[in-house]
Write an enzyme that holds these catalytic residues in place. Structure first.
Site, PDB file in Angstrom:
ATOM      1  N   ASP A 225      18.177  56.828  -3.112  1.00  0.00           N
ATOM      2  CA  ASP A 225      16.817  56.789  -3.264  1.00  0.00           C
ATOM      3  C   ASP A 225      16.425  58.378  -4.051  1.00  0.00           C
ATOM      4  OD1 ASP A 225      14.523  55.502  -3.491  1.00  0.00           O
ATOM      5  OD2 ASP A 225      13.914  56.280  -1.405  1.00  0.00           O
ATOM      6  N   SER A 259       6.485  57.653   2.718  1.00  0.00           N
ATOM      7  CA  SER A 259       8.008  57.651   1.807  1.00  0.00           C
ATOM      8  C   SER A 259       7.862  58.737   1.086  1.00  0.00           C
ATOM      9  CB  SER A 259       7.829  56.568   1.032  1.00  0.00           C
ATOM     10  OG  SER A 259       8.141  55.398   1.463  1.00  0.00           O
ATOM     11  N   CYS A 653      -4.839 -29.420  -3.204  1.00  0.00           N
ATOM     12  CA  CYS A 653      -3.928 -29.103  -4.245  1.00  0.00           C
ATOM     13  C   CYS A 653      -3.823 -27.661  -4.746  1.00  0.00           C
ATOM     14  CB  CYS A 653      -3.836 -30.187  -5.327  1.00  0.00           C
ATOM     15  SG  CYS A 653      -5.670 -30.155  -6.265  1.00  0.00           S
ATOM     16  N   HIS A 726      -6.935 -30.350 -11.860  1.00  0.00           N
ATOM     17  CA  HIS A 726      -5.896 -30.993 -10.956  1.00  0.00           C
ATOM     18  C   HIS A 726      -4.655 -29.983 -10.985  1.00  0.00           C
ATOM     19  CE1 HIS A 726      -8.001 -34.684 -10.642  1.00  0.00           C
ATOM     20  NE2 HIS A 726      -8.368 -34.764 -11.719  1.00  0.00           N
TER      21      HIS A 726
END
Length: 1024
Positions: A225, A259, A653, A726
């Site tokens: 660093d 820091s 039907c 039908h």
């Protein structure tokens, strides 16, 4: 073969110099007369020369290809010059083209002069004379006069700085003064060594520290660093001594934001990884250990270290830089600092959270999640958040009027949406799905664009304007309605391509013979066959099924043709049908939407416009025939016991259409489909429904089951004389000459349901039937019968759970249902399957508990009536696939309405006659409950007697004779406890009773008595 080596060359002598020849030559050489140079030496020289030539030719040929390949490089290198680079590396440097051209021109000139000299005429020199009188004189090179320089002399004076020389004490004093000046003015300090180190003084917790700039503050995570040499370290230590370098830091005082702080490692209480004992430059913390910035860490550790940087300062610096770059340059006033800086930060955070809500401003997942959201999702999720932030800004920061105005406008923009879905639905319904022509297409597009509301883009506005322009042009140009087309020009031919039914082509749904496999659909199809079909008794013949009556006429089936003759002439007669009345194509055969024909809802015609009339349709056995206008497809009906044949009941039907839709239904949805048809649609259609109602029912099913839209229809014949459709089943049609409907799929048949369709055929009847009305009394009796029959009750709970609600008609049935544990069992069964049904059964259990507290029958009915409204609201929830659902809903609604009416009458002072009638209903239902309970008790007694008989037979044999009497008393007492009846002593019984109960007291002839009890048990089971 001999070998001679010359240096590194090997020479193989040929056969002339063989060993024998060599020996012979050697002997000859020893002779004195042959001591001259022999031929052997010559041969060796020749062989050596040959080998050398071979080697040279091989070497030349080996390097020849490479030299030819590298010839361009050699040619270029000819004009290159050698240069020496760093570390003594010598290499070629290419010359420029200009230099190469100059060099080539010079070489050419030299070659030319040499050529002219060699090829020129000879010059003969006759004599060479030397004049000795004249001595050689050195003639100097003529002096060239230099031109004067007209350049202006430079006025720049070279400044030579004197070297600063200081003693150690003076240097220390100088650096202290620099440090004091930097500390007082907040200036940066740069220490120039092997690498530049920048530092400044900063304040943290009211203490001043010297802080160096480390690399992780720039966003990187290096292994080193900070790198310091010894001289820079001493200077850095001197600057650190002018701050609170010797301050003692307690544990936990070194926190994020420090820091690069230079502290004394001796005064640190936290565990740390130090580089040396002179300085400690804070980097961060790794596994609760402070790390020095000068310490070398691995790549993994550099990612794991918690760096003590100050992100807030970085954010502030970035915000300040961007703000200064983006601020307004031209304003009509002088900008001043009127608002509080801290409040400005608070309001900026509010605006940030209002525009882009997130958990952390640095979170990448929050950013990606927001970027993937649609505008609708952002509006639904964050509209309330924006409103809350606006209220917070209004309450706490009223002086920020511009922010309040922005948030208000932003919230209004977020809420711009078109909520008039009713109009959207009506427009879509009026236009319909089939109207794709103008102007309906433009209206549909405008309708779809306007419903977007605030989600409309600029392109959407442009498209909406274009469609509106087309509508205006259409309205302007339309001065009169389009004349309707003539029926004489109407053509509606059968499509040349057959419809492809993917369900009948899928290999996974076919057996080894290529026949359709119904799977689970076969079981659920029985709901249709059980309710709407009759089983044909073959022993009675087919003649009774030929004539099919309808409300407006008759039609004959071709079922009689199942009996075929071996006589070919008689067999050909079966191909002739019975002709019906002939009808030409008319308006009755067509359907229109607007001025256009809807061809799928029209009758089929030939190419010349004449109607396509039906021919005789041959019958089949146990098949479902699908495919209307195309080729028919025969699908095996679900198998029946004994191969029975089914025929639809009179008017049933149209059920064949639903049976054809079942082919396209997924197997796991077949149950709900058949129940929906049976319980919901057929009761609404009733007998002989119109085609419009049938198409609406098909649309209802297509919404619930979209896969049925492309289901093929059975052949549908149109009888214009009787105005009836039908639906042809597997037994065909003997009547011929009818028109044929073109619709081939369910999706095409649904067009009859549209109100915009202009067709007389919408009102034609289709085969149907009326289902037996649900009888409440019969269902209550079924519920009573199932109370004490677990198998029937289990079937009721699984198939018709809403039948339990019919118990509200009688308090006795409700309490019997509760006491038998059926309600608890229903709750346990449905708790994991349907929360609605589980809640209903729980409510019935609670209602039964309240009913049991009432002392009179009227009080019990009053309790049930009071809870009828709550039960009705809980039960009624859309459509359910159960036959008992609608019956239960209607029953509860009737009770709810009756209770409300009775309350109104009671409030007005009128008496209600109904209070005198509940005991009549209870009297009608209670014998059923008592009879069921008596049968259960009878079976229990029989089983008890069988058990006691088995015990007596087994154990009395082992007892001592003196103890048998005591055992008889114990068994007699046990029987009285189990059967709840006192048992008389043997001495007080009649001889008949003694014989009947002898099993309980004597072990004699026990097997015969057991057999009599078994027979009685069978008799009881049969009659119960």
């Amino acid at each position: 073969m001999s070998t001679i080596v010359f240096g590194s060359f090997t020479c193989h002598l040929d056969a002339a110099i063989h060993q024998d020849n060599a020996d012979r030559l050697a002997k000859a050489w020893t002779r004195p007369e042959n001591r001259q140079v022999s031929n052997v030496h010559l041969l060796c020289r020749r062989a050596a020369k040959s080998l050398i030539n071979t080697y040279e030719s091989a070497t030349a040929s080996a390097w020849k290809g490479l030299e030819e390949k590298l010839q361009p490089m050699f040619a270029k290198r000819e004009f290159s010059k050698t240069v020496t680079k760093r570390k003594g590396l010598r290499c070629f440097k290419e010359s420029s083209e200009k230099f190469i051209e100059k060099k080539l021109r010079k070489q050419y000139q030299e070659e030319r002069e040499r050529f002219q000299f060699v090829n020129g005429p000879d010059a003969i020199v006759n004599q060479i004379s030397v004049d000795k009188c004249e001595a050689s004189v050195w003639v100097p090179f003529p002096h060239i006069i230099e031109k004067p320089s007209f350049a202006t002399p430079s006025m720049k004076k070279k400044v030579v700085f004197t070297k600063v020389r200081m003693s150690e004490a003076s240097l220390q004093l100088f650096m202290r003064r620099v440090a004091a000046n930097a500390k007082a003015n907040g200036q940066k300090v740069e220490i120039i060594g092997r690498k530049r180190v920048v530092g400044n003084y900063t304040t943290k917790s009211r203490l001043t520290y010297f802080r160096t700039h480390v690399r992780h503050l720039d966003g990187s995570k290096p292994r080193y660093d900070l790198v310091l040499d010894e001289a820079t370290k001493k200077i850095l230590q001197l600057f650190a001594n002018t701050s609170r370098f010797h301050h003692v830091h307690k544990k936990g005082e070194v926190t994020p934001g420090m820091s690069g702080f230079v502290v004394n490692p001796i005064n640190l209480s936290d565990p740390m990884q130090v580089y040396d004992t002179d300085l400690f430059i804070v980097r961060g913390k790794h596994n609760s250990i402070l790390v020095d910035s000068r310490c070398k860490v691995s790549k993994k550790q550099s990612n794991e270290i918690i760096h003590y940087s100050d992100p807030g300062k970085q954010f502030s610096d970035g915000f300040t830089n961007s703000f200064m770059q983006c601020k307004l340059r031209e304003t009509d006033h002088q900008s001043t600092s009127d608002l509080d800086v801290k409040e400005c930060g608070d309001v900026a955070a509010l605006v940030c959270q209002a525009i882009i809500p997130c958990g952390k401003i640095t979170c990448l997942q929050c950013a990606q999640k927001y970027s993937y959201m649609s505008q609708q999702e952002i509006r639904d999720r964050f509209s309330t958040v924006i409103e809350q932030h606006e209220k917070t800004a209004m309450d706490n920061y009223p002086q920020f009027s511009h922010v309040l105005a922005f948030l208000k406008r932003y919230r209004e923009l977020m809420r711009v949406e078109n909520q008039n879905y009713e109009a959207f639905k009506d427009i879509t319904h009026m236009i319909g799905e089939d109207r794709k022509e103008a102007p309906f297409s433009h209206l549909q597009q405008i309708n779809e664009l306007i419903i977007k509301g605030g989600m409309m883009s600029a392109q959407d506005y442009i498209e909406a304007s274009d469609h509106l322009r087309e509508l205006a042009r259409y309205q302007k140009n339309r001065t009169e309605n389009i004349r309707s087309g003539s029926i004489k020009a109407f053509r509606n031919k059968i499509s040349s391509k057959a419809h492809v039914n993917m369900q009948l082509m899928c290999d996974n749904q076919l057996d080894t013979n290529g026949n359709f496999v119904w799977g689970q659909r076969e079981y659920h199809a029985k709901r249709f066959f059980r309710n709407y079909f009759d089983v044909i008794d073959v022993s009675e013949g087919y003649r009774r099924h030929i004539v099919r009556e309808n409300p407006r006429g008759i039609r004959k089936l071709a079922i009689g043709n199942l009996v075929i003759s071996t006589n070919l002439a008689a067999l050909r007669k079966q191909l002739l049908g019975e002709e019906c009345i002939h009808f030409e194509v008319s308006k009755e055969c067509t359907s229109r939407r607007g001025e256009n024909f809807v061809y799928q809802c029209c009758c089929v015609t030939h190419e010349d416009g004449t109607p396509l009339e039906s021919e005789i349709i041959s019958p089949t056995k146990n098949h479902l025939v699908v495919g209307n206008t195309g080729d028919s497809k025969y699908v095996d009906l679900p198998t029946a016991k004994g191969g029975a044949m089914f025929i639809a009941k009179a008017g049933y039907c149209y059920i064949n259409i639903f049976l054809a839709m079942l082919i396209n239904i997924n197997e796991d949805e077949a149950k709900s489909f058949t129940k929906t048809v049976r319980d919901t649609l057929v009761p609404k259609l009733g007998t002989w429904p119109s085609m419009m109602d049938l198409a609406t029912a098909c649309h209802f099913l297509a919404v619930l089951y979209p896969e049925t839209r492309n289901a093929e229809l059975p052949r549908i014949l149109v009888d214009h004389e009787a105005k009836i459709f039908h639906v042809v089943d597997s037994f065909g049609s003997l009547s011929t000459g009818m028109h044929v409907l073109k619709a081939n799929t369910i999706n095409q048949l649904i067009s009859f349901a549209s109100d915009t369709l202009d067709s007389n055929m919408k009102t034609y009847l289709v085969g149907g039937s009326e289902v037996d009305k649900c009888d409440e009394f019969k269902n209550v009796k079924l519920l009573i019968r199932s109370i004490y029959k677990p198998q029937i009750m289990e079937q009721v709970l699984k198939e018709e759970p809403y039948l339990l609600l019919m118990s509200v008609l009688s308090p006795g049935v409700l309490m019997a249902l509760f006491n038998s544990g059926s309600l608890e069992k229903a709750t346990q069964y449905w708790i994991t399957r349907s929360h609605t049904l589980a809640a209903i059964t729980s409510m019935l259990s609670a209602l039964a508990a309240k009913v049991s507290l009432a002392s009179t029958l009227n009080a019990q009915m009053s309790v049930i009536d009071e809870h009828a409204a709550v039960l009705c609201d809980s039960v009624f929830d859309g459509t359910k696939p159960y036959a008992s659902y609608m019956m239960a809903v209607k029953t509860l609604e009737r009770m709810k309405a009756r209770t409300e009416s009775d309350h109104t009458l009671n409030d007005l002072g009128f008496s209600v006659l109904r209070q005198a009638t509940p005991h009549l209903v209870e009297k009608k239902l209670s014998p059923g409950i008592g009879a069921s309970l008596e049968r259960v008790k009878l079976v229990g007694k029989i089983l008890c007697n069988l058990g006691i008989a088995a015990v007596a037979k087994t154990y009395t044999k082992t007892f001592h004779p003196k103890r048998r009497r005591r055992f008889r008393r114990q068994v007699r007492h046990l029987r009285s406890v189990i059967t709840w009846q006192p048992v008389q002593t043997p001495e007080r019984r009649s001889p008949t009773e003694k014989r009947r109960c002898g099993l309980l007291y004597t072990p004699v002839d026990g097997e015969a008595i057991l057999q009599s009890h078994r027979n009685f048990h069978k008799f009881s089971s049969k009659h119960s």
